[in-house]
Design an enzyme around this catalytic site. Sequence first.
Site, PDB file in Angstrom:
ATOM      1  N   LYS A 289     -22.999  71.769  33.250  1.00 49.63           N
ATOM      2  CA  LYS A 289     -22.836  71.732  31.778  1.00 49.63           C
ATOM      3  C   LYS A 289     -22.199  73.046  31.300  1.00 49.63           C
ATOM      4  O   LYS A 289     -21.337  73.575  31.982  1.00 49.63           O
ATOM      5  CB  LYS A 289     -24.185  71.465  31.108  1.00 49.63           C
ATOM      6  CG  LYS A 289     -24.928  70.291  31.735  1.00 49.63           C
ATOM      7  CD  LYS A 289     -26.081  69.828  30.907  1.00 49.63           C
ATOM      8  CE  LYS A 289     -26.848  68.773  31.672  1.00 49.63           C
ATOM      9  NZ  LYS A 289     -27.761  68.021  30.855  1.00 49.63           N
TER      10      LYS A 289
ATOM     11  N   SER B 297     -33.683  64.438  35.208  1.00 53.27           N
ATOM     12  CA  SER B 297     -34.862  65.196  35.644  1.00 53.27           C
ATOM     13  C   SER B 297     -35.164  65.050  37.135  1.00 53.27           C
ATOM     14  O   SER B 297     -36.332  64.988  37.533  1.00 53.27           O
ATOM     15  CB  SER B 297     -36.084  64.821  34.791  1.00 53.27           C
ATOM     16  OG  SER B 297     -35.864  65.201  33.442  1.00 53.27           O
TER      17      SER B 297
ATOM     18  N   GLY C 242     -32.948  66.183  31.093  1.00 55.56           N
ATOM     19  CA  GLY C 242     -33.456  67.477  30.627  1.00 55.56           C
ATOM     20  C   GLY C 242     -34.832  67.429  30.000  1.00 55.56           C
ATOM     21  O   GLY C 242     -35.241  68.394  29.349  1.00 55.56           O
TER      22      GLY C 242
ATOM     23  N   ASN D  44     -24.405  69.105  37.895  1.00 56.94           N
ATOM     24  CA  ASN D  44     -23.693  69.198  36.618  1.00 56.94           C
ATOM     25  C   ASN D  44     -24.155  70.481  35.927  1.00 56.94           C
ATOM     26  O   ASN D  44     -25.262  70.539  35.408  1.00 56.94           O
ATOM     27  CB  ASN D  44     -24.029  67.977  35.753  1.00 56.94           C
ATOM     28  CG  ASN D  44     -23.437  68.073  34.353  1.00 56.94           C
ATOM     29  OD1 ASN D  44     -22.575  68.918  34.094  1.00 56.94           O
ATOM     30  ND2 ASN D  44     -23.892  67.208  33.459  1.00 56.94           N
TER      31      ASN D  44
ATOM     32  N   GLU E 123     -27.983  57.265  34.215  1.00 60.65           N
ATOM     33  CA  GLU E 123     -28.714  58.383  33.624  1.00 60.65           C
ATOM     34  C   GLU E 123     -29.373  57.943  32.321  1.00 60.65           C
ATOM     35  O   GLU E 123     -28.716  57.954  31.253  1.00 60.65           O
ATOM     36  CB  GLU E 123     -27.756  59.533  33.323  1.00 60.65           C
ATOM     37  CG  GLU E 123     -27.097  60.118  34.541  1.00 60.65           C
ATOM     38  CD  GLU E 123     -26.777  61.584  34.328  1.00 60.65           C
ATOM     39  OE1 GLU E 123     -27.299  62.410  35.052  1.00 60.65           O
ATOM     40  OE2 GLU E 123     -26.020  61.888  33.383  1.00 60.65           O
TER      41      GLU E 123
ATOM     42  N   HIS F  50     -20.452  61.173  30.501  1.00 59.99           N
ATOM     43  CA  HIS F  50     -21.815  61.705  30.409  1.00 59.99           C
ATOM     44  C   HIS F  50     -22.339  61.448  28.998  1.00 59.99           C
ATOM     45  O   HIS F  50     -21.577  61.486  28.032  1.00 59.99           O
ATOM     46  CB  HIS F  50     -21.810  63.208  30.720  1.00 59.99           C
ATOM     47  CG  HIS F  50     -23.186  63.761  30.918  1.00 59.99           C
ATOM     48  ND1 HIS F  50     -24.021  64.033  29.869  1.00 59.99           N
ATOM     49  CD2 HIS F  50     -23.877  64.059  32.044  1.00 59.99           C
ATOM     50  CE1 HIS F  50     -25.176  64.483  30.354  1.00 59.99           C
ATOM     51  NE2 HIS F  50     -25.113  64.517  31.667  1.00 59.99           N
TER      52      HIS F  50
ATOM     53  N   GLU G  34     -23.860  63.238  27.051  1.00 63.06           N
ATOM     54  CA  GLU G  34     -23.602  64.357  26.119  1.00 63.06           C
ATOM     55  C   GLU G  34     -22.169  64.318  25.599  1.00 63.06           C
ATOM     56  O   GLU G  34     -21.874  64.901  24.549  1.00 63.06           O
ATOM     57  CB  GLU G  34     -23.941  65.687  26.817  1.00 63.06           C
ATOM     58  CG  GLU G  34     -25.449  65.828  26.983  1.00 63.06           C
ATOM     59  CD  GLU G  34     -25.899  66.702  28.139  1.00 63.06           C
ATOM     60  OE1 GLU G  34     -25.085  67.471  28.675  1.00 63.06           O
ATOM     61  OE2 GLU G  34     -27.087  66.593  28.512  1.00 63.06           O
TER      62      GLU G  34
END
Length: 243
Positions: A12, A203, A164, A10, A158, A91, A93
């Site tokens: 992003k 991660s 991250g 991904n 996730e 996702h 985000e």
Amino acid sequence: MEHRKLVAGNWKMHGTAQSIAEIVQIAAAVPRGVDVVLCLPATLIERAARAVPGFTIGAQDVHIEAAGAFTGDVAAHQLHDAGASFTIVGHSERRDGHGEADAVVAAKAIAAMAAGLEVIICVGETRDVREAGRAVVTVSAQLDASLTPIPPTAVAYEPIWAIGTGLVPSLQDIGDMHAALRERLVAAYGEAGARVRLLYGGSVKPGNAAEIFAIPNVDGALVGGASLTAADFLPIVEAAAAA
Ligand code: PEP
């Protein structure tokens, strides 16, 4: 059921024309026995698809509608037309940053499938939910509410607090979550639910990929930061091929 592993990158909001060289390097070195997709910014999909024909390119989000007055959005069939064959939906985000609820995620997945895209539906808990001991029940409910009538290609677990951050749940916690999600998928789809690939994301790095891929019901990974360079991504892909 044993699955061929799927490793999805991904990217992003990273990458410009200069990044195509990295994609070419990744595509050229994918070993046999593993499926790999790079989910790129919409601006890079067509360029990448032309640069690496035969390599699987994905998108990161789709709009629910096929066309219309939706400034700045991209429809699933436009992404397919540009060369994508996969997309991520839901996702964290997108869920957090754009207020996308489970029903919206499910609608996006339906729109993507209707346009011929394979879909990765993301789910995951916050740190507070994990610490309150409610991760499995919360994520299971999130999955139930995000599912489509036709099974998606993959579901990515996730944990939001692991994305991250360099933090990763214990191997036991990943295994427990994946076992619970597998049960939900089989409850929803019967035998076809056993074929949905369950990815872990948060991660994943070259140093922890092999131990994560060895967990039962982990059928691959969704990789953010470490998918941006061939140097980091290829060892993860190789670990999946060897698992
Ligand atoms: C992600 O973006 O889905 C992700 C898992 O990111 P990272 O690998 O950087 O934690």
